[in-house]
Design an enzyme around this catalytic site. Structure first.
Site, PDB file in Angstrom:
ATOM      1  N   GLU A  17      -3.931  -2.414   3.629  1.00  0.00           N
ATOM      2  CA  GLU A  17      -4.604  -1.214   3.149  1.00  0.00           C
ATOM      3  C   GLU A  17      -5.874  -1.540   2.358  1.00  0.00           C
ATOM      4  OE1 GLU A  17      -1.635   1.768   1.607  1.00  0.00           O
ATOM      5  OE2 GLU A  17      -0.296   0.076   1.943  1.00  0.00           O
ATOM      6  N   SER A 143       1.685   3.878   3.086  1.00  0.00           N
ATOM      7  CA  SER A 143       0.659   4.535   3.908  1.00  0.00           C
ATOM      8  C   SER A 143       1.008   4.611   5.388  1.00  0.00           C
ATOM      9  CB  SER A 143      -0.702   3.837   3.740  1.00  0.00           C
ATOM     10  OG  SER A 143      -1.277   4.189   2.518  1.00  0.00           O
ATOM     11  N   TYR A 213      -6.230   8.780   6.862  1.00  0.00           N
ATOM     12  CA  TYR A 213      -7.514   8.325   6.342  1.00  0.00           C
ATOM     13  C   TYR A 213      -8.698   8.582   7.263  1.00  0.00           C
ATOM     14  CZ  TYR A 213      -4.434   6.137   2.981  1.00  0.00           C
ATOM     15  OH  TYR A 213      -3.473   5.920   2.020  1.00  0.00           O
ATOM     16  N   ARG A 252       3.106   9.961  -5.623  1.00  0.00           N
ATOM     17  CA  ARG A 252       3.132  10.989  -4.584  1.00  0.00           C
ATOM     18  C   ARG A 252       4.443  10.864  -3.831  1.00  0.00           C
ATOM     19  NH1 ARG A 252      -0.027   9.101  -0.939  1.00  0.00           N
ATOM     20  NH2 ARG A 252       1.665   8.859   0.567  1.00  0.00           N
ATOM     21  N   ASP A 254       6.730  12.037  -0.644  1.00  0.00           N
ATOM     22  CA  ASP A 254       6.578  12.564   0.708  1.00  0.00           C
ATOM     23  C   ASP A 254       7.925  13.048   1.231  1.00  0.00           C
ATOM     24  OD1 ASP A 254       3.907  11.834   0.594  1.00  0.00           O
ATOM     25  OD2 ASP A 254       4.261   9.882   1.543  1.00  0.00           O
ATOM     26  N   GLU A 270       9.810   8.880   0.687  1.00  0.00           N
ATOM     27  CA  GLU A 270       9.432   7.760  -0.167  1.00  0.00           C
ATOM     28  C   GLU A 270       8.630   8.260  -1.357  1.00  0.00           C
ATOM     29  OE1 GLU A 270       6.639   4.880   1.368  1.00  0.00           O
ATOM     30  OE2 GLU A 270       5.642   6.361   2.624  1.00  0.00           O
ATOM     31  N   ASN A 272       5.368   7.003  -3.532  1.00  0.00           N
ATOM     32  CA  ASN A 272       4.230   6.089  -3.515  1.00  0.00           C
ATOM     33  C   ASN A 272       3.704   5.946  -4.936  1.00  0.00           C
ATOM     34  OD1 ASN A 272       1.598   4.958  -3.222  1.00  0.00           O
ATOM     35  ND2 ASN A 272       1.512   5.678  -1.111  1.00  0.00           N
ATOM     36  N   GLY A 276      -3.338   7.143  -2.869  1.00  0.00           N
ATOM     37  CA  GLY A 276      -4.762   7.020  -2.610  1.00  0.00           C
ATOM     38  C   GLY A 276      -5.613   7.887  -3.535  1.00  0.00           C
TER      39      GLY A 276
END
Length: 306
Positions: A17, A143, A213, A252, A254, A270, A272, A276
Protein backbone atom coordinates in the site's frame (compact mmCIF):
# COMPACT_ATOMS: atom_id res chain seq x y z
CA UNK A 1 -5.98 24.04 20.37
CA UNK A 2 -2.51 22.58 20.66
CA UNK A 3 0.31 25.08 20.05
CA UNK A 4 2.55 24.95 17.00
CA UNK A 5 4.44 21.67 16.89
CA UNK A 6 7.18 19.91 14.99
CA UNK A 7 5.41 16.93 13.42
CA UNK A 8 7.09 14.19 11.41
CA UNK A 9 4.68 12.64 8.91
CA UNK A 10 5.71 9.03 8.35
CA UNK A 11 4.60 7.71 4.97
CA UNK A 12 5.53 5.44 2.07
CA UNK A 13 7.53 2.44 3.22
CA UNK A 14 7.63 -0.82 1.30
CA UNK A 15 4.21 -2.44 1.81
CA UNK A 16 1.76 -3.24 -0.96
CA UNK A 17 0.00 0.00 0.00
CA UNK A 18 3.02 2.30 -0.47
CA UNK A 19 1.45 4.56 -3.10
CA UNK A 20 -1.72 5.08 -1.07
CA UNK A 21 0.37 5.86 2.01
CA UNK A 22 2.28 8.52 0.07
CA UNK A 23 -1.05 10.12 -0.92
CA UNK A 24 -2.29 9.99 2.67
CA UNK A 25 0.96 11.40 4.02
CA UNK A 26 1.10 14.23 1.51
CA UNK A 27 -2.46 15.28 2.35
CA UNK A 28 -1.74 15.17 6.09
CA UNK A 29 1.52 17.10 5.76
CA UNK A 30 -0.12 19.81 3.63
CA UNK A 31 -2.95 20.13 6.17
CA UNK A 32 -0.57 20.39 9.12
CA UNK A 33 1.48 23.06 7.35
CA UNK A 34 -1.71 25.00 6.62
CA UNK A 35 -2.30 25.04 10.39
CA UNK A 36 1.14 26.51 11.01
CA UNK A 37 2.95 23.42 12.27
CA UNK A 38 6.53 22.61 11.30
CA UNK A 39 6.37 19.42 9.24
CA UNK A 40 9.07 16.91 8.34
CA UNK A 41 8.01 14.51 5.59
CA UNK A 42 9.63 11.11 6.11
CA UNK A 43 9.42 8.41 3.43
CA UNK A 44 10.18 5.40 5.58
CA UNK A 45 13.24 3.30 4.80
CA UNK A 46 15.40 0.96 6.89
CA UNK A 47 17.18 3.91 8.53
CA UNK A 48 13.95 5.47 9.79
CA UNK A 49 14.85 5.13 13.49
CA UNK A 50 18.04 7.17 13.01
CA UNK A 51 16.15 9.71 10.91
CA UNK A 52 13.50 10.26 13.58
CA UNK A 53 16.05 10.34 16.40
CA UNK A 54 17.86 13.13 14.56
CA UNK A 55 14.68 15.08 13.78
CA UNK A 56 13.41 14.95 17.40
CA UNK A 57 9.77 15.73 16.48
CA UNK A 58 7.15 16.49 19.11
CA UNK A 59 4.94 13.82 17.59
CA UNK A 60 4.87 11.44 14.61
CA UNK A 61 1.77 11.34 12.42
CA UNK A 62 1.71 7.73 11.25
CA UNK A 63 0.36 7.78 7.69
CA UNK A 64 1.69 4.32 6.83
CA UNK A 65 -0.63 1.58 5.54
CA UNK A 66 0.06 -2.14 5.75
CA UNK A 67 3.11 -3.74 7.34
CA UNK A 68 5.30 -2.67 9.11
CA UNK A 69 3.50 0.61 9.80
CA UNK A 70 0.16 -0.92 10.73
CA UNK A 71 1.14 -4.14 12.52
CA UNK A 72 2.77 -2.83 15.70
CA UNK A 73 6.35 -2.89 14.38
CA UNK A 74 6.73 0.84 13.78
CA UNK A 75 4.72 1.54 16.92
CA UNK A 76 7.23 -0.49 18.95
CA UNK A 77 10.12 1.42 17.40
CA UNK A 78 8.50 4.73 18.32
CA UNK A 79 7.92 3.51 21.88
CA UNK A 80 11.63 2.67 22.18
CA UNK A 81 12.56 6.09 20.77
CA UNK A 82 10.20 7.75 23.26
CA UNK A 83 8.32 9.65 20.52
CA UNK A 84 4.58 10.17 20.72
CA UNK A 85 2.63 9.00 17.67
CA UNK A 86 -0.87 9.01 16.23
CA UNK A 87 -3.31 6.12 15.96
CA UNK A 88 -3.22 2.81 17.79
CA UNK A 89 -0.40 1.41 19.89
CA UNK A 90 1.64 -1.78 19.64
CA UNK A 91 -0.88 -4.31 20.94
CA UNK A 92 -4.00 -2.94 19.24
CA UNK A 93 -2.15 -2.64 15.92
CA UNK A 94 -0.76 -6.18 16.08
CA UNK A 95 -4.16 -7.66 16.89
CA UNK A 96 -6.29 -5.63 14.47
CA UNK A 97 -4.17 -6.38 11.39
CA UNK A 98 -4.45 -10.12 12.12
CA UNK A 99 -7.99 -11.10 11.15
CA UNK A 100 -7.82 -14.36 13.11
CA UNK A 101 -6.67 -12.61 16.30
CA UNK A 102 -9.31 -9.90 15.85
CA UNK A 103 -12.05 -12.52 15.83
CA UNK A 104 -10.58 -14.17 18.91
CA UNK A 105 -10.81 -10.88 20.80
CA UNK A 106 -14.13 -9.52 19.50
CA UNK A 107 -16.42 -12.53 18.98
CA UNK A 108 -16.56 -13.58 22.67
CA UNK A 109 -17.88 -10.06 23.39
CA UNK A 110 -20.81 -10.54 21.02
CA UNK A 111 -19.37 -8.72 18.01
CA UNK A 112 -20.85 -10.48 14.94
CA UNK A 113 -18.16 -11.58 12.49
CA UNK A 114 -18.25 -14.23 9.73
CA UNK A 115 -17.24 -17.77 10.59
CA UNK A 116 -13.88 -18.57 9.09
CA UNK A 117 -10.94 -20.92 8.99
CA UNK A 118 -7.26 -20.63 8.20
CA UNK A 119 -6.24 -22.71 5.20
CA UNK A 120 -2.87 -23.58 3.72
CA UNK A 121 -2.82 -22.22 0.19
CA UNK A 122 -1.49 -25.54 -1.12
CA UNK A 123 -4.68 -27.25 0.05
CA UNK A 124 -6.79 -25.12 -2.32
CA UNK A 125 -5.34 -26.98 -5.30
CA UNK A 126 -6.94 -30.22 -4.05
CA UNK A 127 -10.36 -29.08 -2.84
CA UNK A 128 -12.45 -26.12 -1.73
CA UNK A 129 -12.24 -25.53 2.04
CA UNK A 130 -15.99 -24.81 2.24
CA UNK A 131 -19.00 -24.65 -0.07
CA UNK A 132 -18.92 -21.92 -2.71
CA UNK A 133 -19.34 -18.96 -2.69
CA UNK A 134 -16.61 -18.12 -0.19
CA UNK A 135 -13.99 -15.41 0.30
CA UNK A 136 -10.23 -15.87 0.55
CA UNK A 137 -8.12 -13.12 2.07
CA UNK A 138 -4.62 -12.75 3.53
CA UNK A 139 -4.57 -12.94 7.32
CA UNK A 140 -2.38 -9.86 7.74
CA UNK A 141 -3.13 -7.37 4.96
CA UNK A 142 -5.49 -4.39 4.72
CA UNK A 143 -7.20 -2.37 1.96
CA UNK A 144 -8.67 -5.53 0.39
CA UNK A 145 -5.19 -6.50 -0.82
CA UNK A 146 -5.27 -10.06 -2.15
CA UNK A 147 -9.00 -10.70 -1.62
CA UNK A 148 -10.64 -13.27 -3.91
CA UNK A 149 -14.32 -14.20 -4.06
CA UNK A 150 -14.63 -17.82 -5.20
CA UNK A 151 -18.01 -18.48 -6.82
CA UNK A 152 -19.60 -21.42 -8.63
CA UNK A 153 -19.33 -19.60 -11.94
CA UNK A 154 -16.04 -17.84 -11.18
CA UNK A 155 -12.89 -18.12 -13.26
CA UNK A 156 -10.79 -19.93 -10.64
CA UNK A 157 -11.85 -23.44 -11.61
CA UNK A 158 -12.79 -26.25 -9.26
CA UNK A 159 -10.49 -26.90 -7.58
CA UNK A 160 -8.49 -23.68 -7.90
CA UNK A 161 -5.63 -24.13 -10.34
CA UNK A 162 -2.04 -23.76 -9.19
CA UNK A 163 -1.32 -21.63 -12.26
CA UNK A 164 -4.33 -19.33 -11.77
CA UNK A 165 -3.56 -15.82 -10.52
CA UNK A 166 -4.79 -15.22 -6.98
CA UNK A 167 -3.71 -14.67 -3.37
CA UNK A 168 -2.80 -18.37 -3.07
CA UNK A 169 0.25 -17.59 -5.22
CA UNK A 170 1.42 -14.80 -2.88
CA UNK A 171 0.53 -16.07 0.61
CA UNK A 172 1.17 -19.44 2.22
CA UNK A 173 -1.87 -19.16 4.52
CA UNK A 174 -5.24 -17.54 3.86
CA UNK A 175 -8.42 -16.91 5.80
CA UNK A 176 -11.47 -18.54 4.20
CA UNK A 177 -14.90 -17.13 5.11
CA UNK A 178 -18.41 -17.75 3.76
CA UNK A 179 -19.40 -15.05 1.29
CA UNK A 180 -21.98 -12.71 2.78
CA UNK A 181 -24.27 -11.35 0.10
CA UNK A 182 -25.64 -7.87 0.45
CA UNK A 183 -24.37 -4.36 1.00
CA UNK A 184 -20.97 -2.89 1.89
CA UNK A 185 -21.09 -0.46 4.82
CA UNK A 186 -18.37 1.38 6.72
CA UNK A 187 -18.15 3.51 9.86
CA UNK A 188 -15.29 5.72 11.02
CA UNK A 189 -14.50 6.18 14.70
CA UNK A 190 -12.32 9.06 15.89
CA UNK A 191 -11.56 9.01 19.59
CA UNK A 192 -14.72 7.37 20.87
CA UNK A 193 -17.12 9.04 18.43
CA UNK A 194 -18.67 7.23 15.47
CA UNK A 195 -19.05 9.32 12.33
CA UNK A 196 -22.09 7.68 10.74
CA UNK A 197 -22.42 5.03 8.05
CA UNK A 198 -21.41 5.16 4.38
CA UNK A 199 -22.61 2.61 1.83
CA UNK A 200 -20.01 1.70 -0.79
CA UNK A 201 -21.42 0.83 -4.20
CA UNK A 202 -18.73 -0.31 -6.68
CA UNK A 203 -19.59 0.38 -10.31
CA UNK A 204 -18.12 -3.02 -11.19
CA UNK A 205 -17.01 -6.15 -9.36
CA UNK A 206 -16.58 -5.75 -5.61
CA UNK A 207 -14.97 -3.18 -3.31
CA UNK A 208 -11.38 -4.25 -3.90
CA UNK A 209 -8.12 -2.29 -3.74
CA UNK A 210 -8.66 -0.64 -7.13
CA UNK A 211 -12.25 0.28 -6.29
CA UNK A 212 -11.09 1.94 -3.07
CA UNK A 213 -8.44 4.14 -4.61
CA UNK A 214 -9.49 4.79 -8.23
CA UNK A 215 -11.80 7.76 -8.72
CA UNK A 216 -15.14 6.86 -10.27
CA UNK A 217 -15.07 3.14 -9.47
CA UNK A 218 -17.12 3.37 -6.28
CA UNK A 219 -20.13 5.49 -5.34
CA UNK A 220 -20.16 6.61 -1.69
CA UNK A 221 -23.65 7.11 -0.26
CA UNK A 222 -23.66 9.09 3.02
CA UNK A 223 -25.65 8.74 5.08
CA UNK A 224 -26.29 5.17 3.93
CA UNK A 225 -29.91 4.63 2.92
CA UNK A 226 -30.50 1.91 5.49
CA UNK A 227 -32.91 1.50 8.42
CA UNK A 228 -32.09 3.60 11.49
CA UNK A 229 -31.61 0.52 13.66
CA UNK A 230 -28.99 -0.91 11.28
CA UNK A 231 -27.12 2.41 11.17
CA UNK A 232 -27.18 2.61 14.97
CA UNK A 233 -25.95 -0.98 15.20
CA UNK A 234 -23.03 -0.23 12.84
CA UNK A 235 -22.00 2.73 14.98
CA UNK A 236 -22.32 0.76 18.22
CA UNK A 237 -20.29 -2.18 16.88
CA UNK A 238 -17.61 0.15 15.48
CA UNK A 239 -17.22 1.92 18.83
CA UNK A 240 -17.20 -1.38 20.75
CA UNK A 241 -14.60 -2.90 18.43
CA UNK A 242 -12.42 0.23 18.64
CA UNK A 243 -12.62 0.12 22.44
CA UNK A 244 -12.21 -3.64 22.93
CA UNK A 245 -9.09 -3.70 20.74
CA UNK A 246 -7.66 -0.71 22.61
CA UNK A 247 -7.47 1.49 19.53
CA UNK A 248 -6.66 5.21 19.51
CA UNK A 249 -6.93 7.98 16.94
CA UNK A 250 -8.99 7.06 13.90
CA UNK A 251 -10.23 3.61 12.91
CA UNK A 252 -12.59 2.41 10.20
CA UNK A 253 -14.87 -0.59 10.65
CA UNK A 254 -16.08 -2.39 7.52
CA UNK A 255 -19.32 -4.36 7.40
CA UNK A 256 -21.41 -6.56 5.12
CA UNK A 257 -25.16 -6.45 5.56
CA UNK A 258 -27.59 -9.02 4.15
CA UNK A 259 -30.77 -6.96 4.38
CA UNK A 260 -33.00 -10.03 3.95
CA UNK A 261 -31.85 -11.16 7.41
CA UNK A 262 -32.33 -7.80 9.14
CA UNK A 263 -30.05 -7.14 12.10
CA UNK A 264 -28.94 -10.80 12.08
CA UNK A 265 -27.45 -10.18 8.63
CA UNK A 266 -24.95 -7.52 9.81
CA UNK A 267 -21.33 -8.68 10.13
CA UNK A 268 -18.14 -6.81 10.97
CA UNK A 269 -15.40 -7.78 8.52
CA UNK A 270 -12.41 -5.93 9.97
CA UNK A 271 -11.16 -2.91 11.90
CA UNK A 272 -8.58 -0.79 10.07
CA UNK A 273 -6.27 1.01 12.53
CA UNK A 274 -4.52 3.09 9.84
CA UNK A 275 -7.43 4.17 7.61
CA UNK A 276 -6.64 6.09 4.46
CA UNK A 277 -6.35 9.87 4.49
CA UNK A 278 -6.39 10.34 0.70
CA UNK A 279 -8.89 12.56 -1.18
CA UNK A 280 -11.05 9.43 -1.79
CA UNK A 281 -10.76 8.09 1.76
CA UNK A 282 -13.78 7.44 3.91
CA UNK A 283 -12.69 8.86 7.27
CA UNK A 284 -12.10 12.41 5.93
CA UNK A 285 -15.30 12.14 3.90
CA UNK A 286 -17.42 11.19 6.91
CA UNK A 287 -15.76 13.89 9.03
CA UNK A 288 -16.55 16.49 6.37
CA UNK A 289 -20.22 15.48 6.32
CA UNK A 290 -20.23 16.09 10.09
CA UNK A 291 -18.81 19.60 9.72
CA UNK A 292 -15.13 18.76 10.38
CA UNK A 293 -12.86 19.74 7.50
CA UNK A 294 -9.68 17.85 6.65
CA UNK A 295 -7.22 20.05 8.59
CA UNK A 296 -9.49 19.95 11.66
CA UNK A 297 -9.62 16.13 11.46
CA UNK A 298 -5.83 15.90 11.23
CA UNK A 299 -5.46 18.32 14.14
CA UNK A 300 -7.86 16.26 16.27
CA UNK A 301 -5.92 13.07 15.61
CA UNK A 302 -2.66 14.83 16.58
CA UNK A 303 -4.21 16.19 19.76
CA UNK A 304 -5.34 12.73 20.82
CA UNK A 305 -1.79 11.43 20.30
CA UNK A 306 -0.55 14.08 22.72
Amino acid sequence: MTGKLHIAVLMGGWSAEREVSLMSGTGVADALESLGHKVSRVDMDRTVAATLAALKPDVVFNALHGSPGEDGTVQGMLEILGIKYTHSGVTASAIAIDKELTKAILCPHGIPMPDGMIVESESLYAADPMPRPYVLKPVNEGSSVGVAIVTEDGNYGSPIGRDVTGPWQEFDRLLAEPFIKGRELTTAVVGEEAFGVTELMPTRGFYDYDAKYTEGLTQHVYPAEIPADIAARCEAIAIDAHTLLGCKGATRSDFRWDEERGEDGLFLLEVNTQPGMTPLSLVPEQAKHRGMDYPALVQRIVEEAL
